[in-house]
Write a protein that holds these residues in place. Structure first.
Motif, PDB file in Angstrom:
ATOM      1  N   VAL A 165       1.053  -0.777   9.758  1.00  0.00           N
ATOM      2  CA  VAL A 165       0.742   0.631  10.012  1.00  0.00           C
ATOM      3  C   VAL A 165       0.783   1.405   8.694  1.00  0.00           C
ATOM      4  O   VAL A 165      -0.090   2.227   8.424  1.00  0.00           O
ATOM      5  CB  VAL A 165       1.712   1.233  11.054  1.00  0.00           C
ATOM      6  CG1 VAL A 165       1.531   2.739  11.166  1.00  0.00           C
ATOM      7  CG2 VAL A 165       1.507   0.570  12.419  1.00  0.00           C
ATOM      8  N   ARG A 166       1.773   1.109   7.851  1.00  0.00           N
ATOM      9  CA  ARG A 166       1.860   1.786   6.550  1.00  0.00           C
ATOM     10  C   ARG A 166       0.665   1.423   5.666  1.00  0.00           C
ATOM     11  O   ARG A 166       0.133   2.278   4.963  1.00  0.00           O
ATOM     12  CB  ARG A 166       3.162   1.422   5.851  1.00  0.00           C
ATOM     13  CG  ARG A 166       4.353   2.090   6.496  1.00  0.00           C
ATOM     14  CD  ARG A 166       5.669   1.567   5.961  1.00  0.00           C
ATOM     15  NE  ARG A 166       5.749   1.610   4.515  1.00  0.00           N
ATOM     16  CZ  ARG A 166       6.826   1.930   3.846  1.00  0.00           C
ATOM     17  NH1 ARG A 166       7.937   2.251   4.503  1.00  0.00           N
ATOM     18  NH2 ARG A 166       6.844   1.912   2.533  1.00  0.00           N
ATOM     19  N   GLY A 167       0.241   0.174   5.687  1.00  0.00           N
ATOM     20  CA  GLY A 167      -0.928  -0.239   4.915  1.00  0.00           C
ATOM     21  C   GLY A 167      -2.199   0.429   5.413  1.00  0.00           C
ATOM     22  O   GLY A 167      -3.054   0.835   4.614  1.00  0.00           O
ATOM     23  N   LEU A 168      -2.319   0.560   6.736  1.00  0.00           N
ATOM     24  CA  LEU A 168      -3.484   1.235   7.310  1.00  0.00           C
ATOM     25  C   LEU A 168      -3.481   2.715   6.928  1.00  0.00           C
ATOM     26  O   LEU A 168      -4.529   3.277   6.614  1.00  0.00           O
ATOM     27  CB  LEU A 168      -3.509   1.069   8.831  1.00  0.00           C
ATOM     28  CG  LEU A 168      -4.691   1.697   9.558  1.00  0.00           C
ATOM     29  CD1 LEU A 168      -6.016   1.077   9.107  1.00  0.00           C
ATOM     30  CD2 LEU A 168      -4.518   1.547  11.071  1.00  0.00           C
ATOM     31  N   ALA A 169      -2.298   3.329   6.918  1.00  0.00           N
ATOM     32  CA  ALA A 169      -2.201   4.739   6.525  1.00  0.00           C
ATOM     33  C   ALA A 169      -2.649   4.924   5.076  1.00  0.00           C
ATOM     34  O   ALA A 169      -3.383   5.874   4.764  1.00  0.00           O
ATOM     35  CB  ALA A 169      -0.772   5.242   6.711  1.00  0.00           C
ATOM     36  N   ALA A 170      -2.235   4.023   4.205  1.00  0.00           N
ATOM     37  CA  ALA A 170      -2.652   4.098   2.798  1.00  0.00           C
ATOM     38  C   ALA A 170      -4.159   3.910   2.673  1.00  0.00           C
ATOM     39  O   ALA A 170      -4.830   4.623   1.923  1.00  0.00           O
ATOM     40  CB  ALA A 170      -1.907   3.056   1.968  1.00  0.00           C
ATOM     41  N   ALA A 171      -4.710   2.947   3.423  1.00  0.00           N
ATOM     42  CA  ALA A 171      -6.160   2.714   3.384  1.00  0.00           C
ATOM     43  C   ALA A 171      -6.922   3.914   3.944  1.00  0.00           C
ATOM     44  O   ALA A 171      -7.980   4.266   3.427  1.00  0.00           O
ATOM     45  CB  ALA A 171      -6.505   1.451   4.172  1.00  0.00           C
ATOM     46  N   HIS A 172      -6.373   4.530   4.982  1.00  0.00           N
ATOM     47  CA  HIS A 172      -7.019   5.692   5.575  1.00  0.00           C
ATOM     48  C   HIS A 172      -7.051   6.845   4.565  1.00  0.00           C
ATOM     49  O   HIS A 172      -8.054   7.550   4.438  1.00  0.00           O
ATOM     50  CB  HIS A 172      -6.289   6.105   6.851  1.00  0.00           C
ATOM     51  CG  HIS A 172      -6.926   7.225   7.590  1.00  0.00           C
ATOM     52  ND1 HIS A 172      -8.191   7.142   8.133  1.00  0.00           N
ATOM     53  CD2 HIS A 172      -6.492   8.468   7.876  1.00  0.00           C
ATOM     54  CE1 HIS A 172      -8.499   8.276   8.720  1.00  0.00           C
ATOM     55  NE2 HIS A 172      -7.484   9.104   8.572  1.00  0.00           N
ATOM     56  N   LEU A 226     -12.909   1.335   4.069  1.00  0.00           N
ATOM     57  CA  LEU A 226     -12.487   1.432   5.461  1.00  0.00           C
ATOM     58  C   LEU A 226     -13.638   1.910   6.342  1.00  0.00           C
ATOM     59  O   LEU A 226     -13.704   1.578   7.520  1.00  0.00           O
ATOM     60  CB  LEU A 226     -11.274   2.351   5.582  1.00  0.00           C
ATOM     61  CG  LEU A 226     -10.505   2.310   6.890  1.00  0.00           C
ATOM     62  CD1 LEU A 226     -10.036   0.899   7.219  1.00  0.00           C
ATOM     63  CD2 LEU A 226      -9.328   3.255   6.849  1.00  0.00           C
ATOM     64  N   ALA A 227     -14.572   2.652   5.766  1.00  0.00           N
ATOM     65  CA  ALA A 227     -15.740   3.119   6.515  1.00  0.00           C
ATOM     66  C   ALA A 227     -16.591   1.950   7.013  1.00  0.00           C
ATOM     67  O   ALA A 227     -17.361   2.102   7.958  1.00  0.00           O
ATOM     68  CB  ALA A 227     -16.577   4.053   5.653  1.00  0.00           C
TER      69      ALA A 227
END
Length: 169
Positions: free
Chosen positions: A9-16, A108-109
């Motif tokens: 979740v933290r990695g996804l937040a950074a990628a977002h 991420l897009a």
């Protein structure tokens, strides 16, 4: 080619926030994965690659004790040229089965979907135990493997990329 990028979740937040997945490791339908699962059904093989990425997400959780205890995998369509074979031996090291290396960050897009565990106490409990046991399971401990398998009993949920902010909330 569809690849499955393990994260947290933290990695996804950074990628977002950054707009790209920086992790160079992903999982895909490789020749070794095809041989291991002995299937010609591409959907079955992609599901196997997704599960390999989910197991890799457990390793990321084990390395980040502050991350929420949910496995996260981002499914991304990339050009074949953006993927390189993993340097390890997939045939000898089952943990690297289906593993590939991405030749750079992935926007991420370009993600097709995000797969993540439900934010449910039973799932979180099983994933927490699995993250604590994954290293021992990789070393051949059968009891630890049983614990890891307990997390794999929970299917990852599918999220559209537009749902990422809600997933992160």
């Amino acid at each position: 080619m569809r690849v499955y990028v393990p994260t947290t979740v933290r990695g996804l937040a950074a990628a977002h926030q950054d707009g790209a997945l920086e992790d160079a490791v992903a999982y895909a339908v490789t020749p070794a994965l095809r041989e291991w699962y002995v299937s010609d059904d591409i959907e079955e093989l992609e599901y196997a690659a997704l599960n390999r990425a989910a197991q890799s997400s457990l390793r990321l959780l084990a390395a980040d004790p502050d991350a929420p205890r949910r496995r996260v995998v981002v499914a991304v369509e990339v050009a074949d040229s953006a993927v390189a074979p993993f340097a390890g031996d997939e045939y000898q090291d089952q943990a690297s089965l289906g593993r590939v290396v991405l030749r750079g960050a992935v926007k991420l897009a370009k993600a097709a979907a995000v797969h993540a565990d439900a934010d449910d106490s039973d799932v979180v409990e099983d994933v927490t135990a699995a993250a604590a046991a994954i290293t021992a399971a990789d070393d051949g401990d059968q009891d630890a493997q049983f614990t890891v398998d307990g997390a794999e009993d929970h299917d990852l949920l599918w999220f559209a990329t537009q749902e990422i902010p809600g997933l992160l909330a």
